[in-house]
Design a protein around this motif. Structure first.
Motif, PDB file in Angstrom:
ATOM      1  N   ASN A  52       0.838  -1.209   0.000  1.00 56.72           N
ATOM      2  CA  ASN A  52       0.000   0.000   0.000  1.00 56.72           C
ATOM      3  C   ASN A  52       0.867   1.251   0.000  1.00 56.72           C
ATOM      4  OD1 ASN A  52      -2.688   1.304   0.303  1.00 56.72           O
ATOM      5  ND2 ASN A  52      -1.812   1.996   2.247  1.00 56.72           N
TER       6      ASN A  52
ATOM      7  N   ASN B 106       1.109   4.088  -2.948  1.00 57.70           N
ATOM      8  CA  ASN B 106       0.950   5.508  -2.644  1.00 57.70           C
ATOM      9  C   ASN B 106       2.143   6.330  -3.114  1.00 57.70           C
ATOM     10  OD1 ASN B 106      -0.577   7.682  -1.237  1.00 57.70           O
ATOM     11  ND2 ASN B 106       1.249   7.738   0.054  1.00 57.70           N
TER      12      ASN B 106
ATOM     13  N   TYR C  93      -4.479  15.316  -5.100  1.00 57.41           N
ATOM     14  CA  TYR C  93      -3.545  14.194  -5.266  1.00 57.41           C
ATOM     15  C   TYR C  93      -2.414  14.270  -4.230  1.00 57.41           C
ATOM     16  CZ  TYR C  93      -2.691  10.469  -8.718  1.00 57.41           C
ATOM     17  OH  TYR C  93      -2.595   9.266  -9.366  1.00 57.41           O
TER      18      TYR C  93
ATOM     19  N   THR D 254      -3.841  14.183  -0.358  1.00 57.87           N
ATOM     20  CA  THR D 254      -4.384  12.864  -0.021  1.00 57.87           C
ATOM     21  C   THR D 254      -3.267  11.848   0.092  1.00 57.87           C
ATOM     22  OG1 THR D 254      -6.471  13.355  -1.152  1.00 57.87           O
ATOM     23  CG2 THR D 254      -5.981  11.044  -0.734  1.00 57.87           C
ATOM     24  N   SER D 255      -2.284  11.929  -0.812  1.00 59.35           N
ATOM     25  CA  SER D 255      -1.136  11.034  -0.764  1.00 59.35           C
ATOM     26  C   SER D 255      -0.361  11.200   0.542  1.00 59.35           C
ATOM     27  CB  SER D 255      -0.214  11.303  -1.959  1.00 59.35           C
ATOM     28  OG  SER D 255       0.951  10.522  -1.893  1.00 59.35           O
TER      29      SER D 255
ATOM     30  N   VAL E   4      -2.353   9.503   3.288  1.00 57.62           N
ATOM     31  CA  VAL E   4      -2.240   8.042   3.181  1.00 57.62           C
ATOM     32  C   VAL E   4      -0.874   7.579   3.694  1.00 57.62           C
ATOM     33  CG1 VAL E   4      -2.087   6.116   1.549  1.00 57.62           C
ATOM     34  CG2 VAL E   4      -3.893   7.816   1.297  1.00 57.62           C
TER      35      VAL E   4
ATOM     36  N   THR F  64      -0.580   5.112   6.777  1.00 55.67           N
ATOM     37  CA  THR F  64      -0.002   3.789   6.531  1.00 55.67           C
ATOM     38  C   THR F  64       1.172   3.531   7.462  1.00 55.67           C
ATOM     39  OG1 THR F  64      -0.657   3.894   4.197  1.00 55.67           O
ATOM     40  CG2 THR F  64       1.006   2.265   4.795  1.00 55.67           C
TER      41      THR F  64
ATOM     42  N   ILE G 169      -6.371  -0.958   5.378  1.00 50.21           N
ATOM     43  CA  ILE G 169      -5.958  -0.224   4.181  1.00 50.21           C
ATOM     44  C   ILE G 169      -7.132   0.560   3.598  1.00 50.21           C
ATOM     45  CG2 ILE G 169      -5.177  -0.484   1.793  1.00 50.21           C
ATOM     46  CD1 ILE G 169      -3.428  -2.806   2.759  1.00 50.21           C
ATOM     47  N   VAL G 170      -8.293  -0.075   3.534  1.00 51.77           N
ATOM     48  CA  VAL G 170      -9.488   0.618   3.033  1.00 51.77           C
ATOM     49  C   VAL G 170      -9.817   1.822   3.912  1.00 51.77           C
ATOM     50  CG1 VAL G 170     -11.982   0.418   2.670  1.00 51.77           C
ATOM     51  CG2 VAL G 170     -10.459  -1.416   1.908  1.00 51.77           C
TER      52      VAL G 170
ATOM     53  N   TRP H 102      -7.489   4.824   3.266  1.00 49.75           N
ATOM     54  CA  TRP H 102      -7.821   5.606   2.069  1.00 49.75           C
ATOM     55  C   TRP H 102      -9.107   6.401   2.266  1.00 49.75           C
ATOM     56  CZ3 TRP H 102      -4.964   6.595  -2.200  1.00 49.75           C
ATOM     57  CH2 TRP H 102      -3.795   5.837  -2.368  1.00 49.75           C
TER      58      TRP H 102
ATOM     59  N   SER I  76      -8.285   9.345   4.548  1.00 53.56           N
ATOM     60  CA  SER I  76      -7.495  10.365   3.857  1.00 53.56           C
ATOM     61  C   SER I  76      -8.346  11.159   2.872  1.00 53.56           C
ATOM     62  CB  SER I  76      -6.328   9.703   3.120  1.00 53.56           C
ATOM     63  OG  SER I  76      -5.479   9.035   4.025  1.00 53.56           O
ATOM     64  N   PHE I  77      -9.237  10.469   2.165  1.00 54.99           N
ATOM     65  CA  PHE I  77     -10.094  11.152   1.199  1.00 54.99           C
ATOM     66  C   PHE I  77     -11.075  12.082   1.903  1.00 54.99           C
ATOM     67  CE2 PHE I  77     -13.968  11.374  -1.406  1.00 54.99           C
ATOM     68  CZ  PHE I  77     -13.442  11.923  -2.568  1.00 54.99           C
TER      69      PHE I  77
END
Length: 308
Positions: free
Chosen positions: A63, A67, A101, A104-105, A108, A112, A143-144, A147, A150-151
């Protein structure tokens, strides 16, 4: 000031006039992007193909590598396209897309690393219960959630800027920066001004607190265990600590450059520091984990040299 109805693009003023050096910069950035992409993609493939690496820590690493590819893609295409541009203009929708982008990255990445710190905490402090607590289904759910968190974090923190009207168009950076974009607005609410601070709290402070607690407990256990187990813990935790430190330093550079007057610093130094995290992290991560974790290193060697 320009009229707000005329603002259809932002100008990335930090590029300036680089003259013939643009060809050199373009080649360097393109090769660096290819290196980041190939290194991360290679490790994803290695982990996917080797069933012995289908463990929680390596799934979380996958993951992280995904990312890193996304994070580097958020900055390099724009950098490369701007090398040959005379105006350095970016349409508002593309600017907002890049901010989504990039930020959010970053969220994540921190989340993570927090999940990986928790994984190491369970593995070192509760080894007998590790398989029951950190099973594949639970890791997939984590992991879900990373994301989704973060979104939603970005959506909640940055949605106010979409409704803003802008009276200026010049951003003194090589990418779209949230705080500098807000400063170009004709009028800004308190919520909009504080939105990046809220995002920083949700993205950095909360995950960093969870990571700190995990590593403090690991440290306590290591002090009471054998030297062999301590060495094993250090081997698996060191890459995560280095990644976290690099993220933290890069975030500080970004925050200082966006919010404070650093005109006294040379322009090239200021620009490099502002993109330090976006440029370095996608390359540091795969090499740090690919060559420091024994199981991945051995698998890479088999994958490259022992295939017949």
């Amino acid at each position: 000031m320009q009229n707000s109805t005329e603002i259809a693009y932002f100008v990335l003023a930090a590029y300036g006039n680089i003259g013939k050096l643009k060809y050199l910069y373009f080649c360097i950035m393109l090769l660096w992007y290819i290196l980041a992409f190939v290194a991360n993609a290679f490790l994803i493939i290695v982990i996917y193909l080797d069933r012995r690496l289908h463990e929680p820590m390596y799934i979380l690493l996958c993951n992280l590598f995904v990312n890193e590819i996304g994070g580097s893609t958020s900055i390099y295409p724009l950098l490369l396209s701007q090398m040959f541009s005379d105006s350095h203009e970016v349409a508002l929708p593309w600017c907002f897309l890049q901010m989504w982008y990039i930020y959010t990255s970053a969220s994540v990445e921190f989340c993570t690393l927090a999940a990986m710190a928790y994984d190491r905490y369970i593995a070192i402090c509760y080894p007998l219960h590790y398989n029951a607590i950190m099973n594949t289904a639970r890791v997939a759910m984590v992991i879900v959630l990373v994301w989704i968190y973060s979104f939603v974090n970005f959506l909640f923190s940055f949605s106010p800027i979409v409704r803003l009207t802008f009276c200026g168009s010049v951003i003194d950076k090589v990418f779209c920066d949230h705080h500098l974009v807000i400063k170009l607005a004709c009028s800004v609410s308190v919520l909009s001004k504080a939105s990046d601070l809220l995002f920083a709290f949700m993205t950095i402070v909360i995950p960093f607190s969870l990571i700190s607690v995990s590593y403090m407990r690991i440290l306590v256990v290591c002090l009471d265990t054998s030297q062999e187990n301590t060495q094993k813990a250090v081997t698996t935790c060191t890459p995560q600590i280095i990644s976290l430190s690099n993220m933290f330093i890069g975030s500080i550079f970004h925050f200082v450059d966006s919010r404070f007057d650093v005109a006294y610093a040379p322009d090239k130094v200021r620009i490099l520091l502002s993109v330090y995290l976006l440029i370095l992290q996608p390359v540091v991560t795969p090499f740090m984990y690919g060559f420091n974790l024994p199981k991945i290193r051995q698998t890479c060697k088999r994958f490259l040299f022992d295939r017949k």
